[in-house]
Enzyme design. Structure first.
Site, PDB file in Angstrom:
ATOM      1  N   GLU A  41      34.045  15.241  85.906  1.00 24.22           N
ATOM      2  CA  GLU A  41      32.723  15.785  85.613  1.00 24.22           C
ATOM      3  C   GLU A  41      31.668  14.686  85.749  1.00 24.22           C
ATOM      4  OE1 GLU A  41      30.540  17.999  81.774  1.00 24.22           O
ATOM      5  OE2 GLU A  41      32.423  16.908  81.508  1.00 24.22           O
ATOM      6  N   LYS A 113      28.662  24.610  85.263  1.00 26.90           N
ATOM      7  CA  LYS A 113      29.417  24.666  84.005  1.00 26.90           C
ATOM      8  C   LYS A 113      28.898  25.837  83.176  1.00 26.90           C
ATOM      9  CE  LYS A 113      30.581  21.391  80.248  1.00 26.90           C
ATOM     10  NZ  LYS A 113      30.360  19.993  79.799  1.00 26.90           N
ATOM     11  N   CYS A 151      35.029  20.828  82.348  1.00 33.48           N
ATOM     12  CA  CYS A 151      35.283  20.335  80.990  1.00 33.48           C
ATOM     13  C   CYS A 151      35.363  21.455  79.953  1.00 33.48           C
ATOM     14  CB  CYS A 151      34.248  19.291  80.610  1.00 33.48           C
ATOM     15  SG  CYS A 151      34.801  18.165  79.302  1.00 33.48           S
TER      16      CYS A 151
END
Length: 547
Positions: A41, A113, A151
């Site tokens: 990330e 994300k 994540c």
């Protein structure tokens, strides 16, 4: 399909340097005939960006490097990396935290994300817009559907959360109905001693959910207080470990998902079994110190070497982080210092090979006290006299910083920081606090760990009762409860965040509240526990809440 897991140490804001590193790893993956390489990330930007995202020029600089990168990657290699990208919607925050798919001569694809953490050290929603919860972040490569997660997107399972509940109203993974052949996760997940266990659980849960292998690529390195331990890994559809990258170092792992015979499920020893908890903490702190010094551009470290156990541990960690030739221990004996403290400090410096200097405090202290008494009148010895000594030590140690361009390491531990057992602008001085998230018992255990093969730290430093040596015959236990008991209470109140019970726990909480102003002014503390003092703990100073 042959996939490379590129566990790299990105430097926050060094877009050119990060791009060059990404290209180097891409070429290494191409040389190994990989079809896909996965980076962590925010690997092009670095992590955590915080309010750097308030500056559009910074984002523009990163976008230029992303453009160059898309032109330079090897042909035939698909690249998944992390970057901050423009929010293409007309509403919301300006940026997305995205996984970016690059292929030679093709337009980049962006996978934002979906879950933005807003707990502990995280506050991504301040500048970042989440991706739509029901959209599917996936692409196809060599006939396989690959789900892309960033994540936190893996962490919405309530049964895996330490609290037993998910902080998110929607789990984006449960809305994916399309058959996926592989799940990848780009992470920048900070180290704590418990984190590895939960990572394996969430990855295994995702494998079970999609009945597909999962690849988890984590950042390595440190940024300010945070330490990223790497440990990237891949599991098969049953959650069995297929490959595991090392911890606390950059690495490239290659896995052939189409050839299971070459990657038979292995019983990998757990993170804890392969390393003791204390050794893991030691490696984390060494990496945190090394990266902090390198990334702020200071090559030398120094500390007040008192002859006590906290400074002894910090000296050993500093030696491991930057080499003994770049560390200086400075002893500043005062009017109440014991002779054996100076002897022990000098012996330790000799044992670990660092430079050692002595600056006597007595003449300076006498002069300062005389000046105070001439101006304000004489009084009995008291707290002011103790704090003047501590602040003179801070003055001299900070003077060395300016003179030698050296980073002063603070030597306070978590138990002392909790109750305010430190002097502001004195022993609380420093540019970095390496052991500010270690309880006193952990400090003792790590010192013993250093002595497993030989006596690096003189035995007397470990065994004698701790003392600040600021008044005659002073011992820490005169002011504080025994450290064994104090550690338990601090862990309960700070890490577990439980309510106090009984007079002693309430007294410790009262001391914590009263000393909050000191911690606001303490140096950055390397975070190794689930709840550390510093950025992730935001308590007000002026408040009357005691429970």
């Amino acid at each position: 399909m042959r996939i490379a897991l590129a566990q790299i140490n990105s430097v926050l804001g060094d877009f050119f340097g990060n791009r060059k590193k990404i290209l180097d790893y891409c070429q290494r993956a191409a040389d190994k005939n990989c079809d896909l390489i996965v980076f962590p990330e925010a690997s092009l930007f670095g992590y955590l960006p915080m309010d750097l995202l308030e500056r559009p020029s910074v984002i523009d600089s990163q976008k230029r490097q992303l453009h160059f990168l898309s032109k330079e990657i090897p042909k035939g290699l698909a690249v998944l990396l992390g970057a901050f990208t423009d929010n293409m919607n007309s509403s919301g925050k300006p940026y997305c935290n995205s996984a970016v798919l690059l292929s030679k001569d093709k337009l980049p694809r962006f996978f934002p994300k979906k879950l933005l953490p807003a707990y502990d050290v995280f506050d991504e929603g301040r500048h970042i817009e989440p991706g739509p919860p029901k959209g599917i972040n996936f692409f196809s490569l060599k006939g396989k559907n690959i789900l892309v997660t960033v994540c936190e997107d893996l962490w919405a399972w309530p049964e895996i959360s330490p609290s037993g509940r998910s902080p998110y109203a929607i789990n984006p993974l449960t809305s994916v109905k399309k058959k996926m052949d592989l799940v990848v996760n780009l992470s920048a997940s900070p180290f704590t001693s418990q984190k590895g266990h939960f990572r394996r659980k969430v990855v295994a849960k995702a494998a079970s959910c999609f009945k597909a292998p999962v690849i988890y690529v984590n950042m390595v390195g440190a940024q300010d207080e945070l330490i990223f331990d790497g440990g990237s890994f891949a599991v098969d559809k049953s959650g069995n470990m297929l490959t595991q990258a090392p911890f606390f170092e950059e690495n490239l792992q290659v896995i052939d998902l189409d050839e299971p015979k070459n990657h038979a499920p292995k019983k990998f020893p757990s993170f804890k079994k392969r390393h003791s908890k204390i050794e893991l903490l030691r490696q984390a702190l060494v990496l945190g110190m090394r990266d902090f010094a390198q990334k702020v551009g200071i090559g030398r470290l120094h500390l007040g070497l008192s002859g006590g156990i906290d400074s002894a541990l910090v000296a050993c960690l500093a030696k491991d982080a930057v080499g003994p030739q770049n560390v200086c221990g400075i002893s500043i004996p005062g009017p109440y210092s014991r002779p054996e403290s100076l002897t022990s400090a000098e012996q330790l410096a000799q044992n670990i090979g660092i430079e050692f200097k002595i600056i006597p405090m007595n003449p300076i202290y006498s002069s300062v006290i005389s000046g105070i008494e001439d101006s304000w009148g004489a009084r009995e010895f008291g707290l002011m006299n103790e704090n003047v000594q501590a602040r003179l030590r801070g003055l001299l140690l900070m003077g060395y910083s300016n003179r030698e361009n050296s980073l002063l390491l603070n030597t306070s531990n978590k138990s002392e920081l909790a109750v305010g057992y430190s002097t502001l602008y004195g022993d609380l001085c420093g540019g970095l606090s390496p052991i500010g998230d270690l309880l006193k018992g952990e400090v003792i255990a790590m010192c013993k760990h250093y002595n497993l093969e030989s006596e690096l730290i003189p035995h007397e430093i470990i065994t004698r009762p701790p003392s600040a040596e600021l008044r005659p015959n002073q011992l820490d236990q005169d002011t504080l409860p025994p450290y064994e008991l104090l550690d338990q209470i601090v862990h309960k109140l700070v890490v577990k965040r439980k309510a106090p019970r009984g007079p002693l726990e309430k007294r410790i909480l009262s001391l914590m509240v009263a000393s909050e102003f000191k911690r606001w002014q303490a140096p950055p503390i390397l975070k190794v526990s689930d709840h550390a003092f510093g950025r992730g703990r935001r308590f007000p100073i002026a408040q009357h809440s005691l429970d």
